[in-house]
Write a protein that holds these residues in place. Structure first.
Motif, PDB file in Angstrom:
ATOM      1  N   GLN A  78      -2.406   5.955  -1.714  1.00 44.62           N
ATOM      2  CA  GLN A  78      -3.588   5.096  -1.596  1.00 44.62           C
ATOM      3  C   GLN A  78      -4.281   5.278  -0.254  1.00 44.62           C
ATOM      4  OE1 GLN A  78      -1.648   1.322  -2.591  1.00 44.62           O
ATOM      5  NE2 GLN A  78      -3.012   1.113  -4.361  1.00 44.62           N
ATOM      6  N   GLU A 120      -6.220   8.566  -0.426  1.00 39.40           N
ATOM      7  CA  GLU A 120      -7.372   8.442  -1.309  1.00 39.40           C
ATOM      8  C   GLU A 120      -8.448   7.568  -0.667  1.00 39.40           C
ATOM      9  OE1 GLU A 120      -9.944   8.791  -4.554  1.00 39.40           O
ATOM     10  OE2 GLU A 120      -8.282  10.021  -3.804  1.00 39.40           O
ATOM     11  N   TRP A 121      -8.006   6.511   0.012  1.00 37.16           N
ATOM     12  CA  TRP A 121      -8.939   5.633   0.733  1.00 37.16           C
ATOM     13  C   TRP A 121      -9.720   6.446   1.764  1.00 37.16           C
ATOM     14  CZ3 TRP A 121      -8.836   0.091   0.099  1.00 37.16           C
ATOM     15  CH2 TRP A 121      -9.707  -0.604   0.955  1.00 37.16           C
ATOM     16  N   PRO A 173      -8.114   1.496  -3.596  1.00 34.22           N
ATOM     17  CA  PRO A 173      -9.183   2.339  -3.050  1.00 34.22           C
ATOM     18  C   PRO A 173     -10.549   2.080  -3.674  1.00 34.22           C
ATOM     19  CG  PRO A 173      -7.211   3.640  -3.418  1.00 34.22           C
ATOM     20  CD  PRO A 173      -6.965   2.295  -4.066  1.00 34.22           C
ATOM     21  N   THR A 192       0.838  -1.195   0.000  1.00 29.79           N
ATOM     22  CA  THR A 192       0.000   0.000   0.000  1.00 29.79           C
ATOM     23  C   THR A 192       0.874   1.246   0.000  1.00 29.79           C
ATOM     24  OG1 THR A 192      -1.700  -1.173   1.262  1.00 29.79           O
ATOM     25  CG2 THR A 192      -1.840   1.216   1.223  1.00 29.79           C
ATOM     26  N   VAL A 198     -13.329   0.720  -1.482  1.00 31.21           N
ATOM     27  CA  VAL A 198     -14.212   1.580  -0.684  1.00 31.21           C
ATOM     28  C   VAL A 198     -15.559   1.731  -1.376  1.00 31.21           C
ATOM     29  CG1 VAL A 198     -14.507   3.874   0.329  1.00 31.21           C
ATOM     30  CG2 VAL A 198     -12.229   2.821   0.270  1.00 31.21           C
ATOM     31  N   ARG A 213     -12.308   8.768   0.075  1.00 32.93           N
ATOM     32  CA  ARG A 213     -13.479   8.040  -0.437  1.00 32.93           C
ATOM     33  C   ARG A 213     -14.361   7.544   0.709  1.00 32.93           C
ATOM     34  NH1 ARG A 213     -12.090   4.521  -5.875  1.00 32.93           N
ATOM     35  NH2 ARG A 213     -10.554   5.941  -6.784  1.00 32.93           N
TER      36      ARG A 213
END
Length: 290
Positions: free
Chosen positions: A18, A21-22, A275, A14, A278, A25
């Motif tokens: 990321q 962004e995770w 991501p 990871t 999600v 979201r």
């Protein structure tokens, strides 16, 4: 019942981009909390650092290390770190704390594995003292910043009588890690009974964690869980790897089962780092929470 989502801080490969962004979201999708798992002895991103960064790119989602292995850290540093994240995120942090099972976490940090329970008992009391502005050592100054906040709420993890006692004495509730609802339900009853017997007001908060991956990701998902839980032995690691929910229907059935036994929040923890997971989980799980 609320539905939270884990952040893939412990999934190998990871990236920092990321993780952020995770978090974005998850916040936009409407998940209740962003949670983490982690171990010093596993190549993961440090939980509280991730939450400090996530707080800067989100607006409302709560943060929950689930669980952070407290006795492998110094109480003064943990109190300072947690109070810092709490202030930076506008009061969105709850600490899930436990003693853990990986001896290597203690070896690597120079702390005693055998005495971790006794240390944890002292820590839970000392964290409250630190956040109240008290000095932890005679002749020293307080360690936590003066934020004006009352401290950080604590959920206690563990499946022992000591965990029940710690929940009642120091926590706002209890968190169940990776267990199916039929194994979680009896422990909820034990905590509720102890809570009432101690004269605590209100009701304890209950959180449960289960693993998931959606789409064509089973191979990646299984490989990660087998690696993460390898120290428990192949048979146990295989059982955990096989327990992850890997279809929308499985996610929905798990959510319904945990809601039925009285869990307040189900955290679905990721086993792959894309991501896009999600969005897939939001589509599968959030209608079940409404």
């Amino acid at each position: 019942m609320e539905i939270g989502i884990g952040v893939p801080n412990s999934v190998r490969g990871t990236t920092g981009a990321q993780l952020l962004e995770w978090a974005r979201r998850a916040d936009a999708a409407g998940f209740s909390s962003l949670a983490s798992i982690g171990a010093v002895s596993y190549p993961a991103y440090e939980e509280l650092t991730v939450f400090a960064a996530a707080g800067a790119v989100t607006e409302r989602i709560r943060f929950l290390p689930n669980v952070l292995i407290a006795p492998a850290r110094s109480t003064a540093e943990l109190a300072k770190q947690a109070a810092t994240v709490q202030e930076l995120t506008g009061g969105r942090l709850t600490l899930g704390l436990g003693v853990g099972w990986r001896e290597a976490d203690y070896t690597l940090t120079g702390r005693d594995f055998a005495g971790r329970g006794e240390v944890f008992d002292r820590q839970l009391a000392d964290l409250r003292r630190a956040w109240a502005g008290e000095a932890l050592v005679e002749g020293s100054r307080p360690v936590a910043p003066e934020t004006g906040r009352p401290g950080v709420p604590i959920l206690v993890g563990g499946n022992t009588e000591a965990a029940v006692r710690r929940t009642v004495e120091h926590g706002i509730g209890w968190t169940a890690g990776g267990l199916p609802p039929e194994m979680v339900a009896p422990f909820l009853g034990r905590v509720r009974a102890a809570w009432a017997e101690a004269g605590r007001e209100g009701s304890p908060r209950f959180v449960a964690l289960n693993y998931f991956s959606l789409g064509d990701t089973e191979e990646q998902s299984r490989a990660y869980l087998l690696d993460y839980y390898a120290p428990m032995g192949r048979e146990t690691a295989e059982m955990i790897a096989g327990s992850a929910h890997r279809s929308p229907k499985a996610v929905q059935e798990a959510a319904a089962a945990f809601a039925e036994i009285g869990v307040d929040e189900l955290i679905l923890d990721p086993t792959v780092s894309d991501p896009g997971q999600v969005d897939l989980l939001a589509e599968a799980a959030l209608p079940a929470a409404s």
